[in-house]
Write a protein that holds these residues in place. Sequence first.
Motif, PDB file in Angstrom:
ATOM      1  N   LYS A  59       5.781 -34.834 -11.848  1.00  0.00           N
ATOM      2  CA  LYS A  59       5.904 -36.144 -11.209  1.00  0.00           C
ATOM      3  C   LYS A  59       4.529 -36.700 -10.850  1.00  0.00           C
ATOM      4  O   LYS A  59       4.275 -37.894 -10.995  1.00  0.00           O
ATOM      5  N   LEU A  60       3.644 -35.809 -10.370  1.00  0.00           N
ATOM      6  CA  LEU A  60       2.279 -36.255 -10.045  1.00  0.00           C
ATOM      7  C   LEU A  60       1.567 -36.769 -11.293  1.00  0.00           C
ATOM      8  O   LEU A  60       0.890 -37.807 -11.250  1.00  0.00           O
ATOM      9  N   LYS A  80       2.911 -40.136 -12.243  1.00  0.00           N
ATOM     10  CA  LYS A  80       2.390 -41.162 -11.326  1.00  0.00           C
ATOM     11  C   LYS A  80       0.926 -41.482 -11.645  1.00  0.00           C
ATOM     12  O   LYS A  80       0.516 -42.642 -11.625  1.00  0.00           O
ATOM     13  N   ASP A 136      -1.573 -44.251 -10.276  1.00  0.00           N
ATOM     14  CA  ASP A 136      -1.585 -43.807  -8.883  1.00  0.00           C
ATOM     15  C   ASP A 136      -2.800 -42.897  -8.653  1.00  0.00           C
ATOM     16  O   ASP A 136      -2.820 -41.738  -9.056  1.00  0.00           O
ATOM     17  N   ALA A 169      -2.213 -39.610  -6.604  1.00  0.00           N
ATOM     18  CA  ALA A 169      -1.594 -38.549  -7.410  1.00  0.00           C
ATOM     19  C   ALA A 169      -2.658 -37.875  -8.282  1.00  0.00           C
ATOM     20  O   ALA A 169      -2.689 -36.647  -8.397  1.00  0.00           O
TER      21      ALA A 169
END
Length: 173
Positions: free
Chosen positions: A5-6, A9, A14, A17
């Motif tokens: 997920k990081l 992102k 992001d 992240a």
Amino acid sequence: MSEKKLVLKAIIGDEEAFLELIHSYEEALYRTAISFLKNEGDALEAVQEVTYRAYRSIKTVKEPAYFKTWLIRIMMNYCQDVLKKSKREVFEEYLISIQGVSEDFTFLEVEEALLNLSEYERELLHLKYFEDVKIKDIAVMWNTPEGTIKTRLHKALRAFRNHFEEKGEVKRV
């Protein structure tokens, strides 16, 4: 949050992240850099440069599950570039002595012998004997089987020694 997920992102922009990911792999990046560059300052600089390169190219990550592999590969490529650019072709007496070459040869004679080798052979000898990089690490760096690296190293050493034998300066053992 999971690594996948990081990564996803970070890919969409992001920055938090991305920084979290880099922080979690900072030690692995440093260990990789120090194993190739053998110098703390150069290793720290490599970590900074690779962090920047990874940030610039995060959108090229194809499989989030392999982010660490992708990051370490960037580090290995960077270290390889640094070593290639390094013009320190000064070989320790160890290299000369293991080949049976007299220690009386001047630096220029040794340099001449090295210049007769291909760039690949010079780089291989440099990594193995000057930088003390293990054969398995060279194999990983160059994405080449260890056996192939050993064969090429043997051929490079033979060519280096042959230069002196041709001049009649070394007797065959």
